[in-house]
Design an enzyme around this catalytic site. Structure first.
Site, PDB file in Angstrom:
ATOM      1  N   ASP A  32       0.881  -1.158   0.000  1.00  0.00           N
ATOM      2  CA  ASP A  32       0.000   0.000   0.000  1.00  0.00           C
ATOM      3  C   ASP A  32       0.928   1.219   0.000  1.00  0.00           C
ATOM      4  O   ASP A  32       2.107   1.126   0.363  1.00  0.00           O
ATOM      5  CB  ASP A  32      -0.956   0.007   1.206  1.00  0.00           C
ATOM      6  CG  ASP A  32      -2.129   0.974   0.965  1.00  0.00           C
ATOM      7  OD1 ASP A  32      -2.068   1.787   0.019  1.00  0.00           O
ATOM      8  OD2 ASP A  32      -3.117   0.910   1.725  1.00  0.00           O
TER       9      ASP A  32
HETATM   10  C1  BGC Z   1      -4.922   3.477   0.010  1.00  0.00           C
HETATM   11  C2  BGC Z   1      -5.034   2.500  -1.135  1.00  0.00           C
HETATM   12  C3  BGC Z   1      -4.807   3.210  -2.434  1.00  0.00           C
HETATM   13  C4  BGC Z   1      -3.429   3.853  -2.393  1.00  0.00           C
HETATM   14  C5  BGC Z   1      -3.095   4.617  -3.645  1.00  0.00           C
HETATM   15  C6  BGC Z   1      -3.632   4.261  -0.039  1.00  0.00           C
HETATM   16  O1  BGC Z   1      -3.649   5.319   0.876  1.00  0.00           O
HETATM   17  O2  BGC Z   1      -4.999   2.791   1.232  1.00  0.00           O
HETATM   18  O3  BGC Z   1      -6.295   1.887  -1.125  1.00  0.00           O
HETATM   19  O4  BGC Z   1      -4.921   2.319  -3.508  1.00  0.00           O
HETATM   20  O5  BGC Z   1      -3.392   4.791  -1.321  1.00  0.00           O
HETATM   21  O6  BGC Z   1      -3.863   5.751  -3.743  1.00  0.00           O
END
Ligand code: BGC
Length: 769
Positions: free
Chosen positions: A228
């Site tokens: 993530d």
């Molecule tokens: C979120 C993800 C997301 C990623 C990219 C993170 O903060 O938890 O779900 O895909 O950012 O934006």
């Protein structure tokens, strides 16, 4: 279109270390022979940021169709429909040259307070797994990869980057992992995204057990694990655990750490190579898909206006009309009719209708954060209602923090004069978002005051709810005639609401999560969101309806509930092997769709098991008077539990009950179903508890007879039950216990002999027959 992929030359270690960390917010790094590819957020629409990036939903992104978020899609219980949404997402992503769409999110809704619940499907693992799988299937059929997230146990936003979710093994296996497992084993998503949190003390990005032992070795995952955004702390530890790609990048410290670890030997180059190969394979896959796939749609678009006023690029324009129509269909099927006293709905267009509520004029179509899509257009509920009937409007409240007495009074006066009121209530945007959790389940105070006042002057009030997480319907529930739970419906929700209100669509949504009476009733109430560092999932498997049904606690609306403008009857529930069939009849006057829900109740007395669990579902469309035999296959897991002692799925032998429910609470037909045990018998030892000796077909009868001789009054049994949990070895140490140790050892050896055991079982079966 990107050039056809060509095999790369050998990479230097520098280049390898570069490749395993991203380049910017949305791209993988390019090294000689391996091009960069783009990933972008979903999950319910494409959030491609062409220039500048952020992962909080702040910056602009290209216009794209905003489909209903997962909270709404889940209520459709319609895997085919969700698969079509997946296909549409894939078409838009491919047209925009996006290789991987970052979704779906299949985390379980442990608490209705989780700020990101709108992005997740359900409190139930089967629903999350089946609908998530459908989305991935559709998406990947278009040559665009999914990123299954957030793996795993990211069930709250509070301290999401640091908190440890402490979960016992059986709960993890039966509640928090199955949706991931279903999708990985069945659909092979191109990527899996690890979560921010720790799981039982270990950061998921650094969990070798999670990312390698379980995901790859046990489930057979062959794609790439991406972090993530910002989840990686120690790049070397994450690499070793199985996090192939760190995002975003570049990260100078990660690069330096990898180079240093290679030099000092704490990281083997072969470990780095594995991650490099996976990035290379992903790029190859993306390149092959985009060079062989067709792009472009039916070309029927008349052009669309983006939600932010910018012009609509080719990718979205090509699909705009067709996908908007699909978004409407999905939204209409997501709406759950909760209450319809006196058949107040559907409305006749001839009625004098008053619409009240700012949310009717300023709809909230999606949640805040990284999933926020820039819609190609937005259907406005008020305008859509006005295209079909004569409608008065009063705002009633603002979506800001202030209570507005004038708006309130105007709305109440108008309500008093009309035949029927459609009262739009819901959560303002600030109340729920990625990044933080909610602290209450009620609607805002000014809306509570408004619904009380309006219901007092007009009994024909229908509440239309807009909310990403569950809200309580108290204390106003009984005072209104109708309630439509509309969740967040995406860009075509306005028209979908009008379709349901006027009966063009017969509502067929069912609750994928329980609506409780009070926050205090929710299973995780005492342990959410933890103490800052740790959150203990002490409710275990009793999440959602598993909690309410098992302890007999009433909910306002149970999981699976939803009304229709028609009615359905069920007959002839039959179970043959793993096939369950039932006849469903539309007993009303309108065509409609019914969600057939099959629950399984384990043999009574199986400790720690919920009263019933959803094990299969399907949706069926029926004309008035039409009957259909519906068959559902219950997988092997429907009758298994995770046995911690043997670390395996095991069937507890006995009579299960297959239950057909209109909801998790309303079981209308049942059928018994016998399964034999697959539990491995543990040989008796002197450490086995007395209860195991008693339960054993050879030693049990002998010990009971002996005990009955010793204390004939109670038949000996209660004495033995009292010491049931005591290891046999300890029992022998008590004065007055007249069991001969040598004889007992002999008995044990005989009892463990497979031939004797088989014989004793046979005798026991004949006796019980
Ligand atoms: C979120 C993800 C997301 C990623 C990219 C993170 O903060 O938890 O779900 O895909 O950012 O934006």
């Amino acid at each position: 279109m990107p050039a056809q992929y060509s095999p790369p030359a050998a990479l230097s270690v520098e280049e390898k270390a570069t490749l395993v960390v991203g380049s910017g917010f949305w791209h993988t790094a390019a090294v000689p022979g391996i091009r960069s590819i783009m990933v972008a957020d979903g999950p319910h629409g494409l959030r491609k940021q062409a220039a500048g990036g952020d992962h909080l939903g702040i910056g602009v992104s290209v216009p794209a169709t905003c489909f209903p978020p997962a909270v709404a899609l889940a209520s459709t219980f319609n895997t085919q429909l969700v698969e079509r949404v997946g296909i549409a997402l894939g078409e838009e992503a491919r047209a925009e040259d996006v290789a991987v769409l970052l979704g779906p999110g299949v985390n379980i809704k442990r608490s209705p307070l989780c700020g990101r619940n709108f992005e997740y499907f359900s409190e139930d693992p089967l629903v999350s797994g089946e609908l998530g799988a459908a989305l991935v299937r559709g998406l990947q059929s278009q040559g665009v990869g999914a990123s299954l997230k957030h793996f795993a146990a990211n069930n709250q936003e509070t301290n999401r980057m640091t908190v440890s979710a402490d979960i016992d093994e059986r709960t993890l296996r039966e509640i928090y992992l199955p949706a991931f497992e279903t999708i990985v084993t069945r659909e092979q998503p191109w990527t899996v995204m690890c979560s921010y949190n720790r799981l039982n003390g270990v950061a998921t990005a650094e969990s070798h057990w999670l990312l390698t032992t379980l995901l790859r070795e046990e489930w057979g995952f062959s794609g790439l694990v991406v972090s993530d955004w910002g989840a990686v702390d120690g790049r070397v530890a994450a690499l070793v655990a199985g996090t192939d790609l760190e995002m975003p990048g570049p990260q100078a410290d990660s690069h330096a750490a990898v180079m240093q670890a290679l030099r000092d030997g704490s990281l083997k180059e072969s470990t780095l190579d594995v991650a490099v190969e996976r990035v290379r394979a992903l790029v190859t896959r993306a390149s092959t898909a985009s060079s062989t796939g067709e792009t472009g749609g039916d070309g029927s678009s008349t052009g669309a206006t983006a939600g932010n006023g910018s012009s609509v690029p080719v990718g979205a324009r090509v699909y705009a009309d067709r996908h908007h129509e699909l978004a409407r269909e999905a939204a209409a099927e997501s709406i759950v009719l909760l209450r319809n006293e006196g058949g107040v709905l559907p409305l006749s267009p001839a009625a004098t209708i008053t619409v009240i509520g700012e949310l009717a004029r300023s709809p909230r179509i999606q949640g805040a954060g990284s999933s926020q899509v820039n819609p190609t257009r937005v259907d406005n509920p008020l305008e859509e209602l006005r295209t079909r009937a004569s409608v008065d409007f009063a705002a009633g409240y603002t979506l800001g923090a202030d209570t507005n007495g004038t708006l309130h009074d105007e709305a109440v006066q108008l309500a008093a004069r009309s035949d029927v009121v459609l009262l739009f209530l819901g959560l303002p945007e600030g109340e729920e978002s990625e990044g933080y959790d909610r602290t209450r389940l009620d609607l805002p105070q000014d809306q509570l005051a408004l619904v009380a006042a309006i219901a007092a002057v007009n009994p024909r009030t229908v509440v239309v709810l807009t909310n990403g997480g569950v809200v309580t319907l108290e204390p106003w529930h009984d005072d209104v005639a109708g309630i439509l739970e509309c969740w967040l419906l995406g860009q075509a929700g306005g028209r979908a609401i009008a379709d349901v209100v006027f009966g063009d669509t017969n509502p067929s949504g069912r609750l994928a999560e329980t609506i409780p009476f009070r926050l205090q009733d929710t299973p995780s109430f005492l342990n959410f969101p933890g103490d800052g560092n740790v959150v203990r999932y002490s409710e275990g498997m009793f999440v959602g309806y598993r909690h309410y049904e098992t302890i007999g606690l009433a909910a306002r609306y149970p999981f699976g509930f939803g009304l229709s403008y028609t009615s359905f009857g069920y007959t002839d529930l039959r179970v043959r092997r793993d096939q369950v069939s039932v006849t469903v009849t539309n007993t009303g006057k309108r065509a409609g769709k019914e969600v057939v829900q099959l629950y399984v109740s384990a043999p009574s007395g199986q400790a720690g098991t919920p009263l019933r669990e959803l094990r299969g579902f399907t949706k069926v469309t029926l004309d008035p008077g039409e009957s259909r035999v519906v068959s559902v296959t219950l997988g092997a897991r429907a009758f298994s539990y995770w046995d911690v002692e043997s670390s395996a799925w095991v069937v507890a032998g006995g009579t299960y009950e297959v239950q057909l429910g209109r909801s998790a609470h309303d079981i209308v037909l049942t059928a018994p179903f016998r399964r034999s045990s697959t539990r491995k018998e543990h040989p008796l030892t002197m450490e086995s508890p007395v209860s195991a000796w008693l339960a054993h077909p050879v030693t049990g009868p002998i010990l009971r007879r002996a005990a009955a001789r010793e204390s004939p009054k109670e038949g000996g049994t209660s004495l033995l039950e009292m010491v049931g949990s005591m290891p046999m070895r300890r029992l022998l140490r008590f004065p007055g216990v007249e069991i001969d140790h040598a004889q007992l050892q002999l008995l044990r050896r005989v009892a463990n002999n497979p031939a004797v055991l088989g014989l004793a079982r046979g005798v026991a079966r004949i006796r019980s027959a």
